[in-house]
Design an enzyme around this catalytic site. Structure first.
Site, PDB file in Angstrom:
ATOM      1  N   SER A 132       1.692  25.971 -11.479  1.00 57.14           N
ATOM      2  CA  SER A 132       1.297  27.229 -12.117  1.00 57.14           C
ATOM      3  C   SER A 132       0.384  28.022 -11.201  1.00 57.14           C
ATOM      4  CB  SER A 132       0.557  26.886 -13.415  1.00 57.14           C
ATOM      5  OG  SER A 132      -0.132  28.015 -13.889  1.00 57.14           O
ATOM      6  N   TYR A 156      -6.463  22.057 -17.978  1.00 65.44           N
ATOM      7  CA  TYR A 156      -5.027  22.260 -17.748  1.00 65.44           C
ATOM      8  C   TYR A 156      -4.759  22.521 -16.268  1.00 65.44           C
ATOM      9  CZ  TYR A 156      -0.587  24.763 -17.448  1.00 65.44           C
ATOM     10  OH  TYR A 156       0.664  25.186 -17.064  1.00 65.44           O
ATOM     11  N   LYS A 160      -2.648  20.335 -13.084  1.00 62.34           N
ATOM     12  CA  LYS A 160      -1.603  20.826 -12.159  1.00 62.34           C
ATOM     13  C   LYS A 160      -1.994  20.540 -10.720  1.00 62.34           C
ATOM     14  CE  LYS A 160       1.275  22.341 -15.217  1.00 62.34           C
ATOM     15  NZ  LYS A 160       2.528  21.628 -15.453  1.00 62.34           N
TER      16      LYS A 160
HETATM   17  P1  NAD Z   1       7.046  24.173 -23.490  1.00 56.29           P
HETATM   18  O1  NAD Z   1       5.945  23.550 -24.260  1.00 56.29           O
HETATM   19  O2  NAD Z   1       7.913  25.166 -24.159  1.00 56.29           O
HETATM   20  O3  NAD Z   1       7.995  23.031 -22.860  1.00 56.29           O
HETATM   21  C1  NAD Z   1       7.515  21.751 -22.539  1.00 56.29           C
HETATM   22  C2  NAD Z   1       8.487  20.757 -23.157  1.00 56.29           C
HETATM   23  O4  NAD Z   1       8.057  19.438 -22.800  1.00 56.29           O
HETATM   24  C3  NAD Z   1       8.516  20.819 -24.682  1.00 56.29           C
HETATM   25  O5  NAD Z   1       9.865  20.880 -25.092  1.00 56.29           O
HETATM   26  C4  NAD Z   1       7.831  19.527 -25.132  1.00 56.29           C
HETATM   27  O6  NAD Z   1       8.377  19.061 -26.348  1.00 56.29           O
HETATM   28  C5  NAD Z   1       8.104  18.608 -23.956  1.00 56.29           C
HETATM   29  N1  NAD Z   1       7.075  17.567 -23.716  1.00 56.29           N
HETATM   30  C6  NAD Z   1       5.734  17.720 -23.677  1.00 56.29           C
HETATM   31  N2  NAD Z   1       5.152  16.546 -23.375  1.00 56.29           N
HETATM   32  C7  NAD Z   1       6.149  15.632 -23.197  1.00 56.29           C
HETATM   33  C8  NAD Z   1       6.178  14.271 -22.854  1.00 56.29           C
HETATM   34  N3  NAD Z   1       5.053  13.572 -22.654  1.00 56.29           N
HETATM   35  N4  NAD Z   1       7.393  13.653 -22.762  1.00 56.29           N
HETATM   36  C9  NAD Z   1       8.532  14.346 -22.985  1.00 56.29           C
HETATM   37  N5  NAD Z   1       8.566  15.659 -23.315  1.00 56.29           N
HETATM   38  C10 NAD Z   1       7.380  16.290 -23.414  1.00 56.29           C
HETATM   39  O7  NAD Z   1       6.387  24.805 -22.164  1.00 56.29           O
HETATM   40  P2  NAD Z   1       7.025  25.780 -21.086  1.00 56.29           P
HETATM   41  O8  NAD Z   1       6.389  27.105 -21.233  1.00 56.29           O
HETATM   42  O9  NAD Z   1       8.497  25.670 -21.070  1.00 56.29           O
HETATM   43  O10 NAD Z   1       6.426  25.120 -19.776  1.00 56.29           O
HETATM   44  C11 NAD Z   1       7.135  24.138 -19.034  1.00 56.29           C
HETATM   45  C12 NAD Z   1       6.266  23.676 -17.871  1.00 56.29           C
HETATM   46  O11 NAD Z   1       5.907  24.818 -17.081  1.00 56.29           O
HETATM   47  C13 NAD Z   1       4.960  23.021 -18.289  1.00 56.29           C
HETATM   48  O12 NAD Z   1       4.702  21.946 -17.405  1.00 56.29           O
HETATM   49  C14 NAD Z   1       3.937  24.118 -18.103  1.00 56.29           C
HETATM   50  O13 NAD Z   1       2.655  23.602 -17.816  1.00 56.29           O
HETATM   51  C15 NAD Z   1       4.509  24.862 -16.908  1.00 56.29           C
HETATM   52  N6  NAD Z   1       4.083  26.278 -16.844  1.00 56.29           N
HETATM   53  C16 NAD Z   1       4.289  27.092 -17.920  1.00 56.29           C
HETATM   54  C17 NAD Z   1       3.862  28.416 -17.867  1.00 56.29           C
HETATM   55  C18 NAD Z   1       4.045  29.350 -19.057  1.00 56.29           C
HETATM   56  O14 NAD Z   1       3.396  30.398 -19.096  1.00 56.29           O
HETATM   57  N7  NAD Z   1       4.925  29.055 -20.002  1.00 56.29           N
HETATM   58  C19 NAD Z   1       3.238  28.913 -16.715  1.00 56.29           C
HETATM   59  C20 NAD Z   1       3.052  28.045 -15.633  1.00 56.29           C
HETATM   60  C21 NAD Z   1       3.479  26.728 -15.716  1.00 56.29           C
END
Ligand code: NAD
Ligand code: UDP
Length: 343
Positions: A132, A156, A160
């Protein structure tokens, strides 16, 4: 859509039922990759799988389980020929991470560590990791390049940086690892079908989900957090990127992985910064009426301005964002309407 032919080794997508993961699955299938989702559904609904089947024209195999379940992970690698892993699974709310930091270190750091151990034992050394832009903290300059110093102010963000560090140490210790550390800027929008999108639980923390709920009549008014930042209109500036562009960034990273030696950070952003008021104006234009907002105090921990230098992604992955602000707003609004039951 007719089911595309898939071939080659399977791509394991942890967190593939989530917001970014589900959109990436659509792109992976379109690119011809066999996909296997592993998700514990802590932040996703099982309906996503039906929606993915409708969009892609094929059932997407999914294992309901946790990346921290070692026996399960080992079985997944024993039962399938996994060519690469795209690791989305984790927790992502900055505010929550300051309240329950151990859950964040457990899910994000311990989960990733275990995944890497099992990958190593299975001889799978190809990984695309969801990092991120938060790893840059408050950057000393914009646009932000990958060689800028890392630093962050919340649990958080630290998870990362820690996982990035683990990947760097691992890749330095052993030849043959190909790891893309994708540093996402601000993903918004949704698949143009309106069938999948972001579904925050409770009051949204992020700007676009909140603003979309204002547009749908579910919230009264947007609070604009701070109007005295050193930016053109005084409100915070971010690099918003269409989630379908982001998703395509993952297929580009997968294709480029053999040429990425070690653990390589790559920004995924558009390189263009927009203020909060730019976003209000753009979504108002798409919705066809002015969306109400009020100027309020700054949100603690927020930074003034954050946007990427996306040139490494173009040079190394051959990837560049295609969609502009209007498409981000149009597709986000289509999803919000269908998900809120509006016509
Ligand atoms: P999200 O919460 O929609 O998706 C994460 C998925 O992982 C969910 O479906 C959840 O059920 C699953 N999950 C969580 N913990 C788990 C575990 N221990 N085992 C199995 N499944 C698990 O989030 P997103 O927005 O799709 O983000 C995906 C990734 O991208 C994350 O790692 C997040 O930190 C990173 N990210 C997101 C953003 C954002 O703004 N959305 C920005 C930068 C980075
Ligand atoms: N923001 C806002 N009101 C909200 C949510 C966010 O004014 O209800 C602002 C926030 O201060 C920042 C921008 O919108 O300037 C993007 O915030 P978001 O939380 O979406 O992303 P991040 O700050 O994590 O980059």
């Amino acid at each position: 859509m007719p089911a595309p032919k898939t071939s080659g080794p399977t791509i394991l997508v942890t967190g593939g039922a989530g917001f970014i993961g589900s959109h990436t699955v659509v792109e992976l299938v379109a690119a011809g990759h066999p996909v296997l989702i592993l998700d514990n559904f802590s932040n996703a609904k099982p309906e996503v799988l039906d929606r993915l089947a409708r969009i892609t024209g094929q059932a997407i195999p999914c294992i309901t389980g946790d990346v921290r379940d070692r026996a399960l992970l080992e079985r997944v690698f024993a039962d399938h020929t996994i060519g690469a892993v795209i690791h989305f699974a984790g927790l992502k709310a900055v505010g929550e991470s300051t309240e329950v930091p151990l859950s964040y270190y457990q899910n994000n750091v311990a989960g990733s560590l275990q995944l890497l151990e099992v990958m190593q034992a299975a001889g799978c050394r190809n990984l695309v990791f969801s990092s991120s832009a938060t790893v840059y903290g408050d950057p000393h300059a914009v646009p932000i390049r990958e060689d800028f110093p890392l630093g962050t102010t919340n649990a958080y963000g630290r998870t990362k940086i820690m996982v990035e560090d683990i990947c760097r140490d691992l890749a330095a210790s052993e030849r043959g690892w190909h790891i893309a550390l994708l540093r996402y800027f601000n993903p918004v929008g949704a698949h143009p079908s309106g069938l999948i999108g972001e579904e925050p639980q409770g009051v949204p923390n992020n700007l676009m989900p909140y603003l979309l709920q204002v547009a749908a009549g579910q919230r009264e008014c947007l609070s604009v957090f701070g109007s005295d930042y050193p930016t053109p209109d005084g409100t915070g500036v971010r690099d918003y990127i269409h989630v379908m562009d982001l998703a395509r960034g993952h297929t580009a990273a997968l294709a480029a992985l053999p040429g990425l030696d070690g653990a390589v950070p790559v920004n995924l952003g558009t390189g263009q910064g927009y203020s909060v008021l730019d976003m209000v104006k753009a979504l108002s234009a798409v919705v066809g009426r002015p969306l109400p907002y009020t100027l309020t105090a700054r949100r603690p921990g927020d930074i003034a301005c954050c946007y990427s230098d996306p040139s490494r992604a173009e040079a190394m992955l051959g990837w560049k964002a295609r969609f502009g602000l209007e498409t981000m707003c149009r597709d986000g609004w289509a999803w919000q309407r269908s998900n809120s039951g509006l016509s």
